[in-house]
Design a protein around this motif. Structure first.
Motif, mmCIF file in Angstrom:
data_model
loop_
_atom_site.group_PDB
_atom_site.id
_atom_site.type_symbol
_atom_site.label_atom_id
_atom_site.label_comp_id
_atom_site.label_asym_id
_atom_site.label_seq_id
_atom_site.Cartn_x
_atom_site.Cartn_y
_atom_site.Cartn_z
ATOM 1 N N GLU A 146 0.805 -1.158 -0.198
ATOM 2 C CA GLU A 146 -0.063 0.063 -0.026
ATOM 3 C C GLU A 146 0.975 1.150 0.080
ATOM 4 N N THR A 147 1.964 1.294 0.855
ATOM 5 C CA THR A 147 2.638 2.465 0.899
ATOM 6 C C THR A 147 4.282 1.990 1.045
ATOM 7 N N LEU A 148 5.161 2.857 0.473
ATOM 8 C CA LEU A 148 6.668 2.600 0.794
ATOM 9 C C LEU A 148 7.203 4.053 1.336
ATOM 10 N N ARG A 149 8.432 3.913 1.935
ATOM 11 C CA ARG A 149 9.351 5.077 2.318
ATOM 12 C C ARG A 149 10.804 4.374 1.937
ATOM 13 N N PHE A 175 0.362 3.530 -3.095
ATOM 14 C CA PHE A 175 -0.162 2.982 -4.406
ATOM 15 C C PHE A 175 -1.602 2.995 -4.768
ATOM 16 N N ASP A 176 -2.556 3.202 -3.993
ATOM 17 C CA ASP A 176 -3.907 3.376 -4.144
ATOM 18 C C ASP A 176 -4.531 4.117 -3.363
ATOM 19 N N PRO A 177 -4.961 5.321 -3.602
ATOM 20 C CA PRO A 177 -4.620 6.108 -4.665
ATOM 21 C C PRO A 177 -3.208 6.479 -5.013
ATOM 22 N N TRP A 178 -2.912 6.446 -6.211
ATOM 23 C CA TRP A 178 -1.723 6.454 -6.594
ATOM 24 C C TRP A 178 -1.072 8.090 -6.127
ATOM 25 N N SER A 179 0.100 8.181 -5.527
ATOM 26 C CA SER A 179 0.788 9.416 -5.170
ATOM 27 C C SER A 179 2.120 9.247 -4.522
ATOM 28 N N TYR A 180 2.834 10.213 -4.765
ATOM 29 C CA TYR A 180 4.111 10.124 -4.117
ATOM 30 C C TYR A 180 4.978 11.686 -4.062
ATOM 31 N N ARG A 181 5.933 11.499 -3.087
ATOM 32 C CA ARG A 181 6.627 12.729 -3.040
ATOM 33 C C ARG A 181 8.035 12.442 -3.031
ATOM 34 N N ASP A 182 8.944 13.038 -3.718
ATOM 35 C CA ASP A 182 10.191 12.967 -4.002
ATOM 36 C C ASP A 182 10.890 14.201 -3.530
ATOM 37 N N ASP A 227 11.652 -7.409 -4.887
ATOM 38 C CA ASP A 227 11.543 -7.891 -3.345
ATOM 39 C C ASP A 227 10.711 -9.202 -3.271
ATOM 40 N N THR A 228 11.244 -10.144 -2.585
ATOM 41 C CA THR A 228 10.686 -11.268 -2.447
ATOM 42 C C THR A 228 9.203 -11.414 -1.741
ATOM 43 N N GLU A 229 9.258 -10.298 -0.923
ATOM 44 C CA GLU A 229 7.755 -10.268 -0.235
ATOM 45 C C GLU A 229 6.860 -9.537 -0.844
ATOM 46 N N TYR A 230 7.255 -8.312 -1.540
ATOM 47 C CA TYR A 230 6.105 -7.643 -2.237
ATOM 48 C C TYR A 230 6.010 -7.598 -3.602
ATOM 49 N N LEU A 231 7.185 -7.973 -4.323
ATOM 50 C CA LEU A 231 7.426 -8.094 -5.597
ATOM 51 C C LEU A 231 7.599 -6.479 -6.297
ATOM 52 N N TYR A 232 8.206 -5.770 -5.352
ATOM 53 C CA TYR A 232 8.645 -4.407 -5.897
ATOM 54 C C TYR A 232 9.915 -4.262 -6.293
ATOM 55 N N PHE A 286 8.227 -0.817 3.620
ATOM 56 C CA PHE A 286 7.243 -1.069 2.926
ATOM 57 C C PHE A 286 5.872 -1.071 4.026
ATOM 58 N N ASN A 287 4.822 -0.494 3.491
ATOM 59 C CA ASN A 287 3.608 -0.437 4.053
ATOM 60 C C ASN A 287 3.882 0.392 5.508
ATOM 61 N N PRO A 288 4.606 1.659 5.462
ATOM 62 C CA PRO A 288 4.662 2.479 6.591
ATOM 63 C C PRO A 288 3.323 3.308 6.791
ATOM 64 N N THR A 289 3.107 3.750 7.829
ATOM 65 C CA THR A 289 1.925 4.616 8.191
ATOM 66 C C THR A 289 2.377 5.991 7.508
#
Length: 408
Positions: A57-60, A84-91, A232-237, A263-266
């Protein structure tokens, strides 16, 4: 800066369908290879892989991107937050290092890029400019890319469209008008096709176990030369990817590495919004507006909008208006399944460049220049600079330029 490249493509402003995405139909032929027994026993099924990817759902992470274009290199480190859903990001750009001849980055050190579903905002501290644009939403019905790669590795069947975007720009596409009419940006003409996928075992990347996938193009006509993904073997990312490709006569190489991945941080929803105190009060505001056609843009603007006559095999890819620095309009046409493209710019600035070959475009004295397979024709009329460029035959470009001079 690294792009999403996650099998859930974002359609940019059809130009600026802002910061990529060029969707070409896979046309190359290929051989069918038998599946590897090692891959079948070591990899999850495609459905299992899809379920693993869907749980993300999320990553950092801190992401390092090393981009090489014709031996000029730029290394960018960003702090990435992604939903990832809804799709958004910050760089947020932490550091940039580049060699002589490398292009200026879209966003300098200390700047940021924020995408939140249908809105893109980026701030460049080097120019003091804040840019806003509307982008297309994601295609939630699209089958995720990385589980399909796993399925291809298990079965030995080829797969089309090896990457969502060949490069790793932070954006679905850099606005075509965001370089004041100069050629080249983070999105390049790219001929796609089919690839074979080979599972090359597991490998540790920054403390994460990954499946190493080797992608090989089925045709020498494809832009892609090689690509390796470490999923990544756990999340396929992909926590690392390395890509080599050619486009418009240029050679590109990208290595993108995710470090300190969570992976999946709040993540606070406010991360994907731009607060007023993040941008200096005196920042120059620039906005991109996208239109369905040149005629619709002409109706909306008090600005010269040409209606060029292009060959019938070309179709409009984007019609965009930039509000300032300088104000300009751009029309981009593409020919499906081809590198051929034609772009028309009109800018409120007056170019005084006398380089190139003098030619006559209607009643105007123009200049023709050629560089890296691109021909450009430029002239000044009524206080505006007109520019027609593309990867097409010179006679074709001359006809388009003359139609612009007649209609603008």
């Amino acid at each position: 800066m690294s792009g999403p490249d996650d099998g859930r493509p974002a359609n940019w402003l059809q130009l600026a369908r802002i910061l990529v995405v060029v969707a070409l139909i896979a046309v190359s032929g290929c051989n069918v290879y038998g599946g590897s027994p090692d891959a079948e026993s070591a990899l999850p099924s495609q459905q299992e892989a899809a379920d693993q990817f869907a749980s993300l759902e999320t990553l950092r992470a801190n992401v390092t991107t090393v981009q090489t274009r014709n031996n000029a290199t730029i290394t960018t480190v960003v702090q990435k937050y992604q939903r990832f859903d809804p799709w958004s990001y910050r760089d947020r750009v932490l550091s940039i290092n580049r060699t002589e001849g490398a292009r200026e980055p879209l966003v300098a050190e200390g700047g940021f890029v924020v995408v939140n579903e249908s809105t893109l905002v980026y701030y460049d501290p080097a120019s003091g400019r804040l840019t806003r644009a509307t982008i297309g939403g994601t295609d939630s019905s699209a089958e995720p890319l990385y589980p399909r790669l796993v399925g291809a590795a298990r079965s030995g069947q080829p797969i089309s469209r090896p990457t969502t975007t060949p490069g790793v720009s932070a954006l679905p596409r850099v606005p075509a008008g965001d370089r004041s009419g100069q050629e080249g940006n983070g999105s390049t003409t790219y001929r796609e096709g089919n690839v074979s996928v080979v599972y090359a075992g597991t490998e540790m990347i920054d403390g994460r176990e990954t499946y190493r996938m080797e992608l090989t193009p089925a045709s020498s006509e494809m832009s892609l030369k090689t690509q390796t993904l470490w999923l990544d073997t756990e999340y396929l990312y992909p926590v690392k990817r390395h890509t080599r490709f050619t486009a418009n006569g240029d050679e590109y190489e990208y290595t993108v590495t995710f470090r300190d991945v969570e992976f999946n941080p709040t993540l606070d929803p406010e991360i994907f919004r731009v607060e007023a105190d993040e941008v200096p009060a005196d920042a120059r505001q620039v906005r991109f507006d996208d239109y369905e056609s040149a005629a619709a843009m002409d109706d909306a603007l008090d600005f010269p909008v040409p209606e060029p006559t292009v060959p019938e095999e070309f179709s409009l890819d984007s019609a965009t208006h930039r509000t300032a620095n300088p104000e300009l309009v751009s029309l981009r046409y593409e020919q499906p399944n081809s590198d051929a493209q034609i772009t028309v710019f009109v800018s409120e600035t007056v170019a005084n460049d006398t380089s190139g070959t003098p030619i006559q475009i209607g009643q105007y004295e123009a200049r023709r220049m050629q560089m890296n397979g691109t021909t450009a024709i430029t002239w000044v009329a009524d206080g505006y600079t007109f520019r027609v460029s593309g990867q097409v035959e010179t006679d074709t470009l001359l006809r388009v330029a003359r139609s612009v001079a007649e209609t603008a």
